[in-house]
Write a protein that holds these residues in place. Structure first.
Motif, PDB file in Angstrom:
ATOM      1  N   PHE A 156      42.481  38.812  31.177  1.00 28.72           N
ATOM      2  CA  PHE A 156      41.482  37.745  31.198  1.00 28.72           C
ATOM      3  C   PHE A 156      40.089  38.356  31.112  1.00 28.72           C
ATOM      4  O   PHE A 156      39.716  39.199  31.936  1.00 28.72           O
ATOM      5  CB  PHE A 156      41.615  36.911  32.481  1.00 28.72           C
ATOM      6  CG  PHE A 156      40.511  35.900  32.659  1.00 28.72           C
ATOM      7  CD1 PHE A 156      40.440  34.780  31.822  1.00 28.72           C
ATOM      8  CD2 PHE A 156      39.536  36.073  33.631  1.00 28.72           C
ATOM      9  CE1 PHE A 156      39.411  33.853  31.974  1.00 28.72           C
ATOM     10  CE2 PHE A 156      38.508  35.139  33.784  1.00 28.72           C
ATOM     11  CZ  PHE A 156      38.442  34.029  32.958  1.00 28.72           C
ATOM     12  N   MET A 157      39.335  37.951  30.075  1.00 30.43           N
ATOM     13  CA  MET A 157      37.978  38.476  29.893  1.00 30.43           C
ATOM     14  C   MET A 157      36.942  37.408  30.208  1.00 30.43           C
ATOM     15  O   MET A 157      37.142  36.224  29.941  1.00 30.43           O
ATOM     16  CB  MET A 157      37.759  38.922  28.434  1.00 30.43           C
ATOM     17  CG  MET A 157      38.493  40.194  28.078  1.00 30.43           C
ATOM     18  SD  MET A 157      38.072  40.764  26.410  1.00 30.43           S
ATOM     19  CE  MET A 157      36.396  41.383  26.682  1.00 30.43           C
ATOM     20  N   ASP A 158      35.832  37.847  30.749  1.00 26.18           N
ATOM     21  CA  ASP A 158      34.691  36.963  30.933  1.00 26.18           C
ATOM     22  C   ASP A 158      33.435  37.820  30.917  1.00 26.18           C
ATOM     23  O   ASP A 158      33.418  38.897  31.531  1.00 26.18           O
ATOM     24  CB  ASP A 158      34.819  36.190  32.261  1.00 26.18           C
ATOM     25  CG  ASP A 158      33.826  35.034  32.357  1.00 26.18           C
ATOM     26  OD1 ASP A 158      33.321  34.582  31.305  1.00 26.18           O
ATOM     27  OD2 ASP A 158      33.552  34.585  33.481  1.00 26.18           O
ATOM     28  N   GLY A 159      32.431  37.367  30.189  1.00 24.85           N
ATOM     29  CA  GLY A 159      31.154  38.083  30.154  1.00 24.85           C
ATOM     30  C   GLY A 159      31.280  39.538  29.731  1.00 24.85           C
ATOM     31  O   GLY A 159      30.567  40.404  30.240  1.00 24.85           O
ATOM     32  N   GLY A 160      32.193  39.815  28.784  1.00 25.27           N
ATOM     33  CA  GLY A 160      32.310  41.175  28.260  1.00 25.27           C
ATOM     34  C   GLY A 160      33.119  42.122  29.126  1.00 25.27           C
ATOM     35  O   GLY A 160      33.243  43.304  28.811  1.00 25.27           O
ATOM     36  N   ARG A 161      33.690  41.596  30.211  1.00 23.74           N
ATOM     37  CA  ARG A 161      34.493  42.445  31.103  1.00 23.74           C
ATOM     38  C   ARG A 161      35.931  41.960  31.180  1.00 23.74           C
ATOM     39  O   ARG A 161      36.190  40.773  31.014  1.00 23.74           O
ATOM     40  CB  ARG A 161      33.942  42.393  32.543  1.00 23.74           C
ATOM     41  CG  ARG A 161      32.648  43.089  32.724  1.00 23.74           C
ATOM     42  CD  ARG A 161      32.246  43.074  34.197  1.00 23.74           C
ATOM     43  NE  ARG A 161      30.930  43.665  34.335  1.00 23.74           N
ATOM     44  CZ  ARG A 161      30.710  44.966  34.408  1.00 23.74           C
ATOM     45  NH1 ARG A 161      31.720  45.815  34.431  1.00 23.74           N
ATOM     46  NH2 ARG A 161      29.479  45.437  34.495  1.00 23.74           N
ATOM     47  N   ILE A 162      36.818  42.903  31.497  1.00 19.94           N
ATOM     48  CA  ILE A 162      38.168  42.499  31.881  1.00 19.94           C
ATOM     49  C   ILE A 162      38.103  42.171  33.362  1.00 19.94           C
ATOM     50  O   ILE A 162      37.851  43.037  34.194  1.00 19.94           O
ATOM     51  CB  ILE A 162      39.189  43.614  31.599  1.00 19.94           C
ATOM     52  CG1 ILE A 162      39.312  43.830  30.086  1.00 19.94           C
ATOM     53  CG2 ILE A 162      40.556  43.242  32.206  1.00 19.94           C
ATOM     54  CD1 ILE A 162      40.281  44.925  29.677  1.00 19.94           C
ATOM     55  N   VAL A 163      38.282  40.890  33.662  1.00 13.18           N
ATOM     56  CA  VAL A 163      38.138  40.436  35.046  1.00 13.18           C
ATOM     57  C   VAL A 163      39.466  40.556  35.782  1.00 13.18           C
ATOM     58  O   VAL A 163      39.516  40.813  36.981  1.00 13.18           O
ATOM     59  CB  VAL A 163      37.633  38.973  35.072  1.00 13.18           C
ATOM     60  CG1 VAL A 163      37.575  38.420  36.478  1.00 13.18           C
ATOM     61  CG2 VAL A 163      36.268  38.878  34.404  1.00 13.18           C
ATOM     62  N   GLU A 164      40.536  40.353  35.043  1.00 11.34           N
ATOM     63  CA  GLU A 164      41.842  40.298  35.671  1.00 11.34           C
ATOM     64  C   GLU A 164      42.920  40.644  34.651  1.00 11.34           C
ATOM     65  O   GLU A 164      42.792  40.302  33.477  1.00 11.34           O
ATOM     66  CB  GLU A 164      42.056  38.852  36.154  1.00 11.34           C
ATOM     67  CG  GLU A 164      42.967  38.720  37.318  1.00 11.34           C
ATOM     68  CD  GLU A 164      42.924  37.317  37.935  1.00 11.34           C
ATOM     69  OE1 GLU A 164      41.827  36.726  38.059  1.00 11.34           O
ATOM     70  OE2 GLU A 164      44.001  36.842  38.279  1.00 11.34           O
ATOM     71  N   ALA A 165      43.962  41.323  35.074  1.00  9.49           N
ATOM     72  CA  ALA A 165      45.099  41.602  34.202  1.00  9.49           C
ATOM     73  C   ALA A 165      46.359  41.494  35.041  1.00  9.49           C
ATOM     74  O   ALA A 165      46.422  42.047  36.138  1.00  9.49           O
ATOM     75  CB  ALA A 165      44.995  42.987  33.578  1.00  9.49           C
ATOM     76  N   ALA A 166      47.349  40.753  34.541  1.00  7.71           N
ATOM     77  CA  ALA A 166      48.577  40.544  35.322  1.00  7.71           C
ATOM     78  C   ALA A 166      49.698  40.100  34.401  1.00  7.71           C
ATOM     79  O   ALA A 166      49.458  39.723  33.254  1.00  7.71           O
ATOM     80  CB  ALA A 166      48.339  39.465  36.381  1.00  7.71           C
ATOM     81  N   GLU A 167      50.911  40.115  34.909  1.00  6.31           N
ATOM     82  CA  GLU A 167      52.020  39.563  34.143  1.00  6.31           C
ATOM     83  C   GLU A 167      51.756  38.071  33.951  1.00  6.31           C
ATOM     84  O   GLU A 167      51.182  37.425  34.831  1.00  6.31           O
ATOM     85  CB  GLU A 167      53.342  39.788  34.885  1.00  6.31           C
ATOM     86  CG  GLU A 167      53.783  41.226  34.764  1.00  6.31           C
ATOM     87  CD  GLU A 167      55.211  41.456  35.233  1.00  6.31           C
ATOM     88  OE1 GLU A 167      55.870  40.473  35.644  1.00  6.31           O
ATOM     89  OE2 GLU A 167      55.648  42.613  35.178  1.00  6.31           O
ATOM     90  N   PRO A 168      52.169  37.515  32.796  1.00  2.53           N
ATOM     91  CA  PRO A 168      51.815  36.132  32.466  1.00  2.53           C
ATOM     92  C   PRO A 168      52.133  35.130  33.570  1.00  2.53           C
ATOM     93  O   PRO A 168      51.270  34.338  33.968  1.00  2.53           O
ATOM     94  CB  PRO A 168      52.633  35.847  31.205  1.00  2.53           C
ATOM     95  CG  PRO A 168      52.834  37.184  30.579  1.00  2.53           C
ATOM     96  CD  PRO A 168      52.912  38.168  31.714  1.00  2.53           C
ATOM     97  N   GLU A 169      53.378  35.161  34.059  1.00  3.04           N
ATOM     98  CA  GLU A 169      53.779  34.176  35.053  1.00  3.04           C
ATOM     99  C   GLU A 169      52.855  34.228  36.266  1.00  3.04           C
ATOM    100  O   GLU A 169      52.389  33.207  36.763  1.00  3.04           O
ATOM    101  CB  GLU A 169      55.231  34.458  35.460  1.00  3.04           C
ATOM    102  CG  GLU A 169      55.968  33.260  35.964  1.00  3.04           C
ATOM    103  CD  GLU A 169      55.911  32.083  34.994  1.00  3.04           C
ATOM    104  OE1 GLU A 169      56.137  32.287  33.785  1.00  3.04           O
ATOM    105  OE2 GLU A 169      55.623  30.961  35.466  1.00  3.04           O
ATOM    106  N   SER A 170      52.592  35.442  36.699  1.00  3.07           N
ATOM    107  CA  SER A 170      51.766  35.605  37.884  1.00  3.07           C
ATOM    108  C   SER A 170      50.317  35.195  37.596  1.00  3.07           C
ATOM    109  O   SER A 170      49.673  34.537  38.418  1.00  3.07           O
ATOM    110  CB  SER A 170      51.911  37.059  38.369  1.00  3.07           C
ATOM    111  OG  SER A 170      50.685  37.639  38.630  1.00  3.07           O
ATOM    112  N   PHE A 171      49.836  35.509  36.387  1.00  4.05           N
ATOM    113  CA  PHE A 171      48.459  35.119  36.067  1.00  4.05           C
ATOM    114  C   PHE A 171      48.316  33.597  36.028  1.00  4.05           C
ATOM    115  O   PHE A 171      47.369  33.038  36.577  1.00  4.05           O
ATOM    116  CB  PHE A 171      48.009  35.717  34.731  1.00  4.05           C
ATOM    117  CG  PHE A 171      46.631  35.262  34.333  1.00  4.05           C
ATOM    118  CD1 PHE A 171      45.507  35.818  34.932  1.00  4.05           C
ATOM    119  CD2 PHE A 171      46.459  34.238  33.416  1.00  4.05           C
ATOM    120  CE1 PHE A 171      44.233  35.371  34.605  1.00  4.05           C
ATOM    121  CE2 PHE A 171      45.185  33.787  33.088  1.00  4.05           C
ATOM    122  CZ  PHE A 171      44.078  34.354  33.676  1.00  4.05           C
TER     123      PHE A 171
END
Ligand SMILES: Nc1ncnc2c1ncn2[C@@H]1O[C@H](COP(=O)(O)OP(=O)(O)OP(=O)(O)O)[C@@H](O)[C@H]1O
Ligand SMILES: [Mg+2]
Length: 251
Positions: free
Chosen positions: A217-232
């Protein structure tokens, strides 16, 4: 699909930063993509998703940091860049087919010109790929004679004809009529199942769940969060991701 393949990353971004003038569009991006991994990139408009894809392919230069593909740093320019770029297939929102070439010619052009394949070999491979994406009967038509979904599948076949190590998709279904979205997503799910390494910018959560190993998940040019799809999707951690998901889920 939840298992993540092991081994050294096929694509590695470390400390990647990019500016458009004053605008800091990619900020300290660190991302390792394993062989066979499918990374789905989502985030609000303007968050830098397309720029990230274009940087991986060196369509956009970066000011700071390093991007490697299969252990090789992307060269600045010249023949080496053309070769490494050919390792990265890209499919855009707009289909970008050559309007004055037939479907078959669209798919054989790169292999003949860049990969130096014989016309006969390129034709044979192109027909196999067109069959794989379900448009073999359209080989002698021109792009304008095809539906959007068919054109996008030709674009996928064209990228695959270069035998890329990784495929980048930037919102490949967002210009399509609803009934054509699934025919393109089905081809992509098949590719993922066959072990292709993929970076896919899309808000199609069905695809992310079915084929994605990881959502970034990106916001404002940063990777804010990364996770397995279900968990995200069920349990986003950051307020920004929660806010974004609440917006796309209500549409
Ligand atoms: N060539 C350019 N010159 C200047 N600014 C640019 C250029 N390309 C993109 N930008 C800006 O960089 C930021 C990131 O753009 P980018 O296209 O990567 O976002 P995105 O996440 O793909 O958005 P979208 O969901 O709308 O496709 C935006 O603010 C955009 O306006
Ligand atoms: Mg974009």
């Amino acid at each position: 699909m939840t298992s993540r393949p092991n081994g050294e990353p096929l694509v590695r971004l470390s400390g990647v930063n990019k500016w458009f003038g004053e605008l800091h569009v990619l900020q300290d991006i660190d991302l390792d993509i394993a062989r066979g991994e499918v990374v789905v990139v989502i985030g609000p408009s303007g968050s830098g998703k397309s720029t990230l894809c274009r940087a991986i392919n060196r369509l956009e230069p970066i000011e700071k940091g390093e991007i490697t593909i299969d252990g090789e740093r992307l060269p600045e320019e010249g023949k080496e860049l053309a070769r490494l770029r050919a390792d990265v297939g890209m499919v855009f929102q707009s289909f970008n087919l050559f309007a004055h070439k037939t479907v078959l010619e669209n798919v054989t052009l790169g292999p003949v010109k860049v990969r130096k394949k014989s016309k006969a070999d390129a034709d044979k491979r192109a027909r196999e790929l067109l069959d794989r994406v379900g448009v073999s009967s359209q080989a002698d038509k021109y792009p304008a004679q095809l539906s959007g979904g068919q054109q996008q599948r030709v674009a996928i076949a064209r990228a695959l004809a270069m035998e890329p190590k990784v495929m980048l998709f930037d919102e490949p279904t967002s210009a399509l009529d609803p009934e054509m979205i699934n025919e393109v997503l089905d081809v992509m799910v098949g590719l993922a199942r066959d072990g292709m390494t993929m970076v896919v910018v899309t808000h199609e959560m069905g695809f992310a769940r079915k084929a994605g190993n990881r959502v970034v998940f990106m916001d404002g040019g940063r990777i804010v969060e990364a996770a397995e799809p279900e968990s995200f999707f069920t349990n986003p951690q950051s307020d920004r991701a929660k806010d974004f998901l609440s917006k796309i889920l209500t549409h």
